[in-house]
Design an enzyme around this catalytic site. Structure first.
Site, mmCIF file in Angstrom:
data_model
loop_
_atom_site.group_PDB
_atom_site.id
_atom_site.type_symbol
_atom_site.label_atom_id
_atom_site.label_comp_id
_atom_site.label_asym_id
_atom_site.label_seq_id
_atom_site.Cartn_x
_atom_site.Cartn_y
_atom_site.Cartn_z
ATOM 1 N N HIS A 152 0.821 -1.221 0.000
ATOM 2 C CA HIS A 152 0.000 0.000 0.000
ATOM 3 C C HIS A 152 0.852 1.268 0.000
ATOM 4 O O HIS A 152 0.491 2.247 -0.648
ATOM 5 C CB HIS A 152 -0.994 -0.045 1.166
ATOM 6 C CG HIS A 152 -2.007 -1.142 0.995
ATOM 7 N ND1 HIS A 152 -2.245 -2.109 1.945
ATOM 8 C CD2 HIS A 152 -2.798 -1.458 -0.059
ATOM 9 C CE1 HIS A 152 -3.151 -2.960 1.483
ATOM 10 N NE2 HIS A 152 -3.511 -2.590 0.281
ATOM 11 N N ASP A 178 -10.050 -4.137 0.136
ATOM 12 C CA ASP A 178 -9.564 -4.299 1.507
ATOM 13 C C ASP A 178 -9.411 -2.961 2.214
ATOM 14 O O ASP A 178 -9.406 -2.888 3.427
ATOM 15 C CB ASP A 178 -8.235 -5.070 1.505
ATOM 16 C CG ASP A 178 -7.220 -4.438 0.550
ATOM 17 O OD1 ASP A 178 -6.721 -3.341 0.859
ATOM 18 O OD2 ASP A 178 -6.946 -5.044 -0.505
ATOM 19 N N ASP A 184 -5.838 -1.317 -8.211
ATOM 20 C CA ASP A 184 -5.432 -2.209 -7.127
ATOM 21 C C ASP A 184 -6.282 -3.470 -7.274
ATOM 22 O O ASP A 184 -7.298 -3.630 -6.614
ATOM 23 C CB ASP A 184 -5.684 -1.493 -5.795
ATOM 24 C CG ASP A 184 -5.290 -2.348 -4.606
ATOM 25 O OD1 ASP A 184 -4.816 -3.489 -4.806
ATOM 26 O OD2 ASP A 184 -5.476 -1.865 -3.467
ATOM 27 N N SER A 185 -5.852 -4.340 -8.192
ATOM 28 C CA SER A 185 -6.730 -5.433 -8.602
ATOM 29 C C SER A 185 -6.157 -6.788 -8.219
ATOM 30 O O SER A 185 -5.004 -6.917 -7.832
ATOM 31 C CB SER A 185 -6.907 -5.398 -10.120
ATOM 32 O OG SER A 185 -5.676 -5.688 -10.728
#
Lengths: 521, 286
Positions: free
Chosen positions: B64, B88, B157-158
């Site tokens: 992240h 998330d 963000d897959s």
């Protein structure tokens, strides 16, 4: 999720990811349909069950095929999988025989007939072309006439050669805006029936490749009134049998026979197909079986036949639900594509109550000329730039087949790619090839011309002679010449015009379609 | 002794990463995928989708940090952000540390991922109440198609290119993103791993498609222990800003953000790729 202790060839999580999101949302096992649909005879799959039983008995094979359940061909087994090769078997008592079915194949055929509301059904393993052959050869004796639209599949012309029949063509209308051939107008069919009262049958495309349907009920009425059979090329219409929102099915319309490509939009294996018989020919079933057996293999593939049995069961039990979703996906795609601007994803609004009587909503036919690209150019860009393969493209349109295996996510990909293509490759709109129907002059039967001694002439020098081979032209996807037809100046002009406009010409032995075999004088 | 329960993550056909599981918290099938959350002694809580590890409590900060702070240290003024995936909440959490961001459109396909992470991974799903968040449950490709010239930053963000995330790796998607970005916009994405052959092939294809769409594409890397091979790539595709030339370390350091993985020295270093990775990426580009 515990450690299994043993490496598996296909990791289950990968497999799950691949299966995930398909229409049925089911895992890697066949559900217990008899428990899910108690009392429903369609929940059975007799051929599948017999072949599964054969596998579980671990029978020692001293018969063909020689790969012996895959052991003799490790490369093929590695490619197709052991499960597949252990059921690639030959006819034997346990699994019946397609040439003369008396047990599980017959039971499976009867269930298929019920599922399609037909009087009888035959499993076909030589493709739908063989079902077309069966329809035509069992309806015509040598010299008999068959009324048919000009935009028939090549297998129809080939069947006429084998049956030694005489074609009587009806002009399919051409949609001027889209440049595609349509269906048959009942008025033209009636006129043709009056002019050829001794014709044995009328053949109908239902639907055409583009999803166009004629008024099949009315044409059936006209033909039956004149004592002619109605033969339906329903290769692209399997799904019609399972949804009230789609055009009437051949059997529902009262047709006598229908060739149904279960593999095209139904989900069975490529080359597997059905020949359906209507009430009108129920008593001829034995003769029709004999005609089919003339050219049918005596080593019918059980992979193909089991795929027919399982597909029939799935469609009979869940077809409505499946095609509701397919229609929703196609309608959604059309509405989104039409919002992009430029593209025309056409549908019901183009129907005219006549030669374009109904539209098959599952066909995603898109007109592309107003973005300045030919349909075939969009087809190529989708494949080369976006890894998307559509069914075909012609000068003005491309066709995407939406079927049992489609998912929302791939529909989004197609739409997004079309947005990109418009943005990156779009041009000023260009004119469309004007389609004029050149009325064929049939001088001899296709068989006579096909088997005659021939001369090979430059096309331009062939005027006045009789063609011994076909010339097809895409678009509009109509034969310009079929064997036995006179090569007129109009025909030659049309070919040169279509060539100049970039149409794809095929059918002759000469790849470039510059030379033509004509019947020797 | 009671039998031990182990989770074995697929890395390639003959390689798995094993983690001992002490407690399972979530095991469900959503409309889109299998969602599992369980506890392990080494990595803390672990989130998997379709059996693949998405994050662990212990090392999620690395992923992240790298997917958010690298572009944020390059673009001088990010106001509108589109976050695709990231259910998330970790990427969202890092984005929300930047006060100049005015709106974050977050498009996640699976609402269950958000629900379960909010419940069982609260340190990761920490910013769902931020008022700048506009959370949309939809297909990312479909959403982005309807936007033009709107975003300064798009973060993809897959999951992997198999399953619900497959369309987020396509040329048409990158093309649609290009249009949704402003004239100086940046796209960053999860770029797969260069090591195992199947993943490496995907990385090669992503790079090929990004370079066909954007004038400037650079790839950077991080070390993420729980991911296959531990070596992970990110893509930086840009219409104007160069991640090294237009990077202003002083400006970013002046913000006073504490990050456990990212720092401005690493920023320069993470774009320096091993030879085999360079060769892999360039092999697909004309």
């Amino acid at each position: 999720m515990t450690e299994s202790g043993k490496a598996r060839p296909v990791p289950p999580e990968r497999l799950r990811r691949i299966l995930n999101g398909t229409l049925l949302g089911q895992g890697n096992e066949i559900p217990d349909y008899e428990a899910l649909f108690p009392g429903n005879p369609q929940a059975k799959a007799p051929l599948y069950e017999a072949v599964s039983l054969y596998r579980s008995k671990r029978i020692v094979p001293f018969d063909v095929p020689g790969h012996k359940q895959g052991r003799g061909n490790p490369d093929l087994r590695a490619f197709l999988g052991e499960d597949c090769l252990t059921v690639d078997v030959n006819s034997m008592k346990m699994v019946d025989n397609l040439i003369h079915p008396t047990s599980v194949i017959r039971e499976a055929e009867v269930l298929a007939a019920q599922a399609f509301r037909a009087a009888d059904a035959f499993f076909m393993v030589n493709g739908t072309s063989s079902a077309i052959q069966g329809m035509i050869m069992s309806s015509l004796n040598p010299g008999d006439e068959l009324i048919l639209p000009r935009n028939v599949h090549r297998s129809v012309i080939n069947s006429l050669i084998l049956a030694r029949g005489t074609p009587v063509y009806v002009n399919p209308g051409v949609h001027t805006g889209l440049g595609i051939p349509l269906g048959m107008s009942p008025a033209e069919v009636a006129q043709t029936i009056r002019e050829h009262p001794r014709a044995k049958a009328v053949l109908v495309n239902h639907p055409t490749y583009y999803g166009v349907c004629s008024n099949l009920k009315e044409i059936t009425r006209l033909a039956h009134e004149a004592g002619m059979r109605v033969l339906v090329d329903e290769a692209h219409g399997t799904h019609f049998h399972f949804s009230p929102d789609l055009p009437v099915s051949a059997m529902e319309a009262g047709a006598d026979m229908a060739a149904v490509s279960l593999h095209k939009t139904g989900g069975s294996l490529t080359q597997s197909s059905l020949l359906l018989l209507g009430e009108g020919v129920r008593s001829d079933a034995g003769y029709i079986r004999q005609i089919v057996n003339l050219s049918q293999t005596t080593s019918a593939s059980y992979l193909l036949m089991v795929s027919l049995d399982l597909t029939r069961r799935l469609l009979a039990l869940k077809g409505r639900e499946i095609y509701d979703r397919v229609i929703k996906l196609a309608n959604y795609a059309r509405s989104e594509i039409n919002q992009i601007g430029g593209y025309d994803a056409f549908s019901n609004e183009k129907t005219d109550g006549d030669a374009f009587y109904e539209f098959d909503l599952t066909k995603l036919s898109v007109h592309t000329r107003s973005i300045g690209l030919a349909g075939i150019e969009v087809h190529d860009l989708l494949r080369d730039e976006y890894d998307i393969q559509v069914e075909f493209g012609d000068l003005g349109n491309f066709l995407a087949i939406i079927s049992v295996g489609d998912r929302a996510v791939v529909i989004e990909r197609l739409i997004a790619a079309l947005v990109e293509i418009l943005e990156r490759y779009g041009k000023e709109p260009s004119g469309l090839l004007a389609n004029e129907y050149v009325k064929p002059i049939v001088e001899m039967t296709p068989a006579e011309a096909f088997y005659a001694k021939t001369d090979l002439l430059p096309l331009l020098a062939a005027e006045g002679r009789i063609a011994a081979e076909s010339i097809m032209c895409y678009p509009p996807g109509i034969p310009i010449l079929a064997p036995g037809e006179k090569v007129t100046k109009d025909v030659i002009d049309y070919i040169e015009y279509a060539r100049a406009k970039g149409s794809l010409l095929t059918g002759t032995e000469d790849d470039k379609v510059e030379y033509l075999h004509v019947v020797r004088l | 002794m009671a039998k031990e329960l182990w989770f074995a993550e697929y890395h390639d056909d003959n390689t798995r990463l094993g983690m001992r599981v002490t407690r399972e918290l979530v095991a469900m099938q959503s409309e889109f995928q299998a969602i599992e959350i369980f506890e392990t002694p080494t990595f803390g809580r672990v989130l998997t989708l379709d059996g693949l590890v998405m994050l662990t409590e212990k090392d999620e900060f690395i992923y992240h940090d790298m997917i958010i702070h690298v572009p944020m240290a390059v673009h001088p003024k990010v106001q509108n952000v589109l976050l695709i995936g990231g259910g998330d909440g970790g990427s969202l959490r890092e984005l929300c540390r930047y006060p100049e961001i005015e709106q974050i459109d977050m498009v996640e396909i699976d609402s269950e991922v958000v629900n379960q992470c909010r419940r069982f991974l609260p340190q990761v799903a920490a910013a769902y109440d931020d008022p700048r968040l506009n959370l949309i449950f939809a297909d990312g490709l479909k959403f982005v198609r309807h936007n033009t010239d709107k975003y300064d930053l798009i973060v993809i963000d897959s999951t992997d290119p198999f399953g619900p995330g497959e369309s987020l790796f396509t040329k048409e998607f990158y093309g649609n993103c290009h249009r949704a970005l402003r004239a100086d916009g940046i796209l960053v994405n999860q770029h797969e791993s260069p090591y195992y052959p199947a993943d490496a092939e995907e990385a090669r294809l992503i790079y090929q498609r990004l370079t066909a769409t954007f004038p400037l594409v650079r790839v950077y890397q991080a070390h993420i222990p729980c991911y296959p091979s531990g070596h992970w790539l990110f893509g930086f595709a840009s219409k104007r800003w160069d991640p090294l030339q237009d990077f202003d370390a002083e400006r970013w350091n002046a913000r006073g953000l504490y990050t456990r993985y990212y720092n401005t020295d690493l920023h320069t270093g993470c774009f320096q790729l091993p030879t085999y990775v360079k060769e892999l990426l360039e092999s697909g580009v004309e």
